[in-house]
Design a protein around this motif. Structure first.
Motif, PDB file in Angstrom:
ATOM      1  N   MET A   1      -8.441 -25.179  23.374  1.00  0.00           N
ATOM      2  CA  MET A   1      -7.278 -26.044  23.202  1.00  0.00           C
ATOM      3  C   MET A   1      -7.167 -26.563  21.765  1.00  0.00           C
ATOM      4  O   MET A   1      -6.081 -26.606  21.193  1.00  0.00           O
ATOM      5  N   CYS A   2      -8.304 -26.937  21.178  1.00  0.00           N
ATOM      6  CA  CYS A   2      -8.241 -27.457  19.805  1.00  0.00           C
ATOM      7  C   CYS A   2      -7.723 -26.392  18.837  1.00  0.00           C
ATOM      8  O   CYS A   2      -6.943 -26.694  17.930  1.00  0.00           O
ATOM      9  N   CYS A   3      -8.153 -25.154  19.039  1.00  0.00           N
ATOM     10  CA  CYS A   3      -7.673 -24.065  18.184  1.00  0.00           C
ATOM     11  C   CYS A   3      -6.174 -23.873  18.344  1.00  0.00           C
ATOM     12  O   CYS A   3      -5.457 -23.565  17.393  1.00  0.00           O
ATOM     13  N   GLU A   4      -5.695 -24.081  19.574  1.00  0.00           N
ATOM     14  CA  GLU A   4      -4.269 -23.891  19.844  1.00  0.00           C
ATOM     15  C   GLU A   4      -3.424 -24.999  19.232  1.00  0.00           C
ATOM     16  O   GLU A   4      -2.362 -24.754  18.682  1.00  0.00           O
ATOM     17  N   VAL A   5      -3.887 -26.255  19.330  1.00  0.00           N
ATOM     18  CA  VAL A   5      -3.034 -27.366  18.916  1.00  0.00           C
ATOM     19  C   VAL A   5      -3.164 -27.729  17.443  1.00  0.00           C
ATOM     20  O   VAL A   5      -2.270 -28.360  16.891  1.00  0.00           O
ATOM     21  N   CYS A   6      -4.257 -27.357  16.807  1.00  0.00           N
ATOM     22  CA  CYS A   6      -4.432 -27.767  15.407  1.00  0.00           C
ATOM     23  C   CYS A   6      -3.382 -27.081  14.529  1.00  0.00           C
ATOM     24  O   CYS A   6      -3.311 -25.863  14.482  1.00  0.00           O
ATOM     25  N   PRO A   7      -2.574 -27.874  13.823  1.00  0.00           N
ATOM     26  CA  PRO A   7      -1.517 -27.279  13.003  1.00  0.00           C
ATOM     27  C   PRO A   7      -2.025 -26.646  11.714  1.00  0.00           C
ATOM     28  O   PRO A   7      -1.277 -25.964  11.024  1.00  0.00           O
ATOM     29  N   HIS A   8      -3.284 -26.887  11.370  1.00  0.00           N
ATOM     30  CA  HIS A   8      -3.790 -26.400  10.085  1.00  0.00           C
ATOM     31  C   HIS A   8      -4.998 -25.490  10.202  1.00  0.00           C
ATOM     32  O   HIS A   8      -5.748 -25.325   9.243  1.00  0.00           O
ATOM     33  N   ASN A   9      -5.215 -24.913  11.364  1.00  0.00           N
ATOM     34  CA  ASN A   9      -6.287 -23.918  11.547  1.00  0.00           C
ATOM     35  C   ASN A   9      -7.653 -24.402  11.046  1.00  0.00           C
ATOM     36  O   ASN A   9      -8.347 -23.682  10.334  1.00  0.00           O
ATOM     37  N   VAL A  10      -7.988 -25.608  11.440  1.00  0.00           N
ATOM     38  CA  VAL A  10      -9.274 -26.178  11.020  1.00  0.00           C
ATOM     39  C   VAL A  10     -10.434 -25.527  11.773  1.00  0.00           C
ATOM     40  O   VAL A  10     -11.527 -25.401  11.250  1.00  0.00           O
TER      41      VAL A  10
ATOM     42  N   SER B   1     -12.611 -22.666  14.105  1.00  0.00           N
ATOM     43  CA  SER B   1     -12.856 -21.266  14.448  1.00  0.00           C
ATOM     44  C   SER B   1     -13.555 -21.275  15.803  1.00  0.00           C
ATOM     45  O   SER B   1     -13.838 -22.340  16.362  1.00  0.00           O
ATOM     46  N   PHE B   2     -13.856 -20.113  16.317  1.00  0.00           N
ATOM     47  CA  PHE B   2     -14.447 -20.014  17.644  1.00  0.00           C
ATOM     48  C   PHE B   2     -15.537 -18.958  17.589  1.00  0.00           C
ATOM     49  O   PHE B   2     -15.319 -17.836  17.136  1.00  0.00           O
ATOM     50  N   ALA B   3     -16.712 -19.348  18.013  1.00  0.00           N
ATOM     51  CA  ALA B   3     -17.826 -18.393  17.981  1.00  0.00           C
ATOM     52  C   ALA B   3     -18.806 -18.717  19.091  1.00  0.00           C
ATOM     53  O   ALA B   3     -19.097 -19.892  19.351  1.00  0.00           O
ATOM     54  N   GLU B   4     -19.302 -17.685  19.726  1.00  0.00           N
ATOM     55  CA  GLU B   4     -20.323 -17.826  20.773  1.00  0.00           C
ATOM     56  C   GLU B   4     -19.911 -18.829  21.843  1.00  0.00           C
ATOM     57  O   GLU B   4     -20.709 -19.646  22.304  1.00  0.00           O
ATOM     58  N   GLY B   5     -18.623 -18.787  22.199  1.00  0.00           N
ATOM     59  CA  GLY B   5     -18.124 -19.618  23.291  1.00  0.00           C
ATOM     60  C   GLY B   5     -17.895 -21.068  22.939  1.00  0.00           C
ATOM     61  O   GLY B   5     -17.642 -21.894  23.824  1.00  0.00           O
ATOM     62  N   LYS B   6     -17.970 -21.397  21.656  1.00  0.00           N
ATOM     63  CA  LYS B   6     -17.809 -22.785  21.228  1.00  0.00           C
ATOM     64  C   LYS B   6     -16.847 -22.871  20.044  1.00  0.00           C
ATOM     65  O   LYS B   6     -16.768 -21.953  19.222  1.00  0.00           O
ATOM     66  N   ALA B   7     -16.146 -24.027  19.967  1.00  0.00           N
ATOM     67  CA  ALA B   7     -15.330 -24.297  18.785  1.00  0.00           C
ATOM     68  C   ALA B   7     -16.237 -24.706  17.635  1.00  0.00           C
ATOM     69  O   ALA B   7     -17.313 -25.276  17.846  1.00  0.00           O
ATOM     70  N   ARG B   8     -15.801 -24.394  16.428  1.00  0.00           N
ATOM     71  CA  ARG B   8     -16.523 -24.793  15.207  1.00  0.00           C
ATOM     72  C   ARG B   8     -15.527 -25.397  14.231  1.00  0.00           C
ATOM     73  O   ARG B   8     -14.365 -24.984  14.201  1.00  0.00           O
ATOM     74  N   ILE B   9     -15.981 -26.331  13.408  1.00  0.00           N
ATOM     75  CA  ILE B   9     -15.137 -26.817  12.320  1.00  0.00           C
ATOM     76  C   ILE B   9     -15.291 -25.824  11.179  1.00  0.00           C
ATOM     77  O   ILE B   9     -16.337 -25.766  10.531  1.00  0.00           O
ATOM     78  N   ALA B  10     -14.248 -25.033  10.946  1.00  0.00           N
ATOM     79  CA  ALA B  10     -14.340 -23.951   9.970  1.00  0.00           C
ATOM     80  C   ALA B  10     -13.944 -24.410   8.578  1.00  0.00           C
ATOM     81  O   ALA B  10     -14.496 -23.945   7.579  1.00  0.00           O
ATOM     82  N   ASP B  11     -12.963 -25.318   8.510  1.00  0.00           N
ATOM     83  CA  ASP B  11     -12.469 -25.736   7.199  1.00  0.00           C
ATOM     84  C   ASP B  11     -12.022 -27.191   7.267  1.00  0.00           C
ATOM     85  O   ASP B  11     -10.863 -27.503   7.507  1.00  0.00           O
ATOM     86  N   ARG B  12     -12.956 -28.085   7.056  1.00  0.00           N
ATOM     87  CA  ARG B  12     -12.696 -29.521   7.142  1.00  0.00           C
ATOM     88  C   ARG B  12     -11.622 -29.980   6.145  1.00  0.00           C
ATOM     89  O   ARG B  12     -10.863 -30.908   6.399  1.00  0.00           O
ATOM     90  N   GLY B  13     -11.559 -29.328   5.007  1.00  0.00           N
ATOM     91  CA  GLY B  13     -10.616 -29.729   3.970  1.00  0.00           C
ATOM     92  C   GLY B  13      -9.168 -29.548   4.366  1.00  0.00           C
ATOM     93  O   GLY B  13      -8.265 -30.093   3.725  1.00  0.00           O
ATOM     94  N   ARG B  14      -8.910 -28.779   5.422  1.00  0.00           N
ATOM     95  CA  ARG B  14      -7.525 -28.587   5.880  1.00  0.00           C
ATOM     96  C   ARG B  14      -7.103 -29.653   6.874  1.00  0.00           C
ATOM     97  O   ARG B  14      -5.931 -29.738   7.240  1.00  0.00           O
TER      98      ARG B  14
END
Ligand code: SF4
Ligand code: SF4
Length: 103
Positions: free
Chosen positions: A24-33, A35-48
């Motif tokens: 859900m977080c990947c879907e709703v985030c307007p700035h693609n913050v 990523s998704f790996a090994e069944g879990k969300a990750r903060i890929a780019d905090r600066g966005r």
């Protein structure tokens, strides 16, 4: 042009132990913050992150926390800099985002 948020995203936290991988977080985030790996969300780019709060509001297990409230301010400043209307890219209030609240 891509805006990055100076000091923004500092309040964003993700508890991967709680995350159930619903995306859900990947879907709703307007700035693609995220990523998704090994069944879990990750903060890929905090600066966005503009700390709009949409991810935390929509996470079903409260794995995300963020001090929201600056997204609209960032949108207004961005609009002024670009000479256009304020826009935080979140689709707030549109049919596409009926289930998704940003601010
Ligand atoms: S919305 Fe919450 S539970 Fe779902 S993937 Fe994101 S952090 Fe994990
Ligand atoms: S607060 Fe908003 S911009 Fe930041 S990660 Fe969450 S949805 Fe994305």
């Amino acid at each position: 042009m891509e805006f990055r948020y100076i000091l923004a995203g500092q309040s964003l936290t993700l508890d991967t132990e709680k995350c159930i991988g619903c995306l859900m977080c990947c879907e709703v985030c307007p700035h693609n913050v995220f990523s998704f790996a090994e069944g879990k969300a990750r903060i890929a780019d905090r600066g966005r992150c503009m700390e709009c709060g949409a991810c935390a509001r929509n996470c079903p297990v409260s794995a995300l926390t963020v001090t929201s409230g600056v997204g609209c301010t960032a949108a207004v400043i961005g609009g002024l800099l670009k000479g256009g209307e304020p826009n935080c890219d979140c689709d707030c209030g549109t049919a596409k985002s009926k289930k998704v609240r940003c601010c």
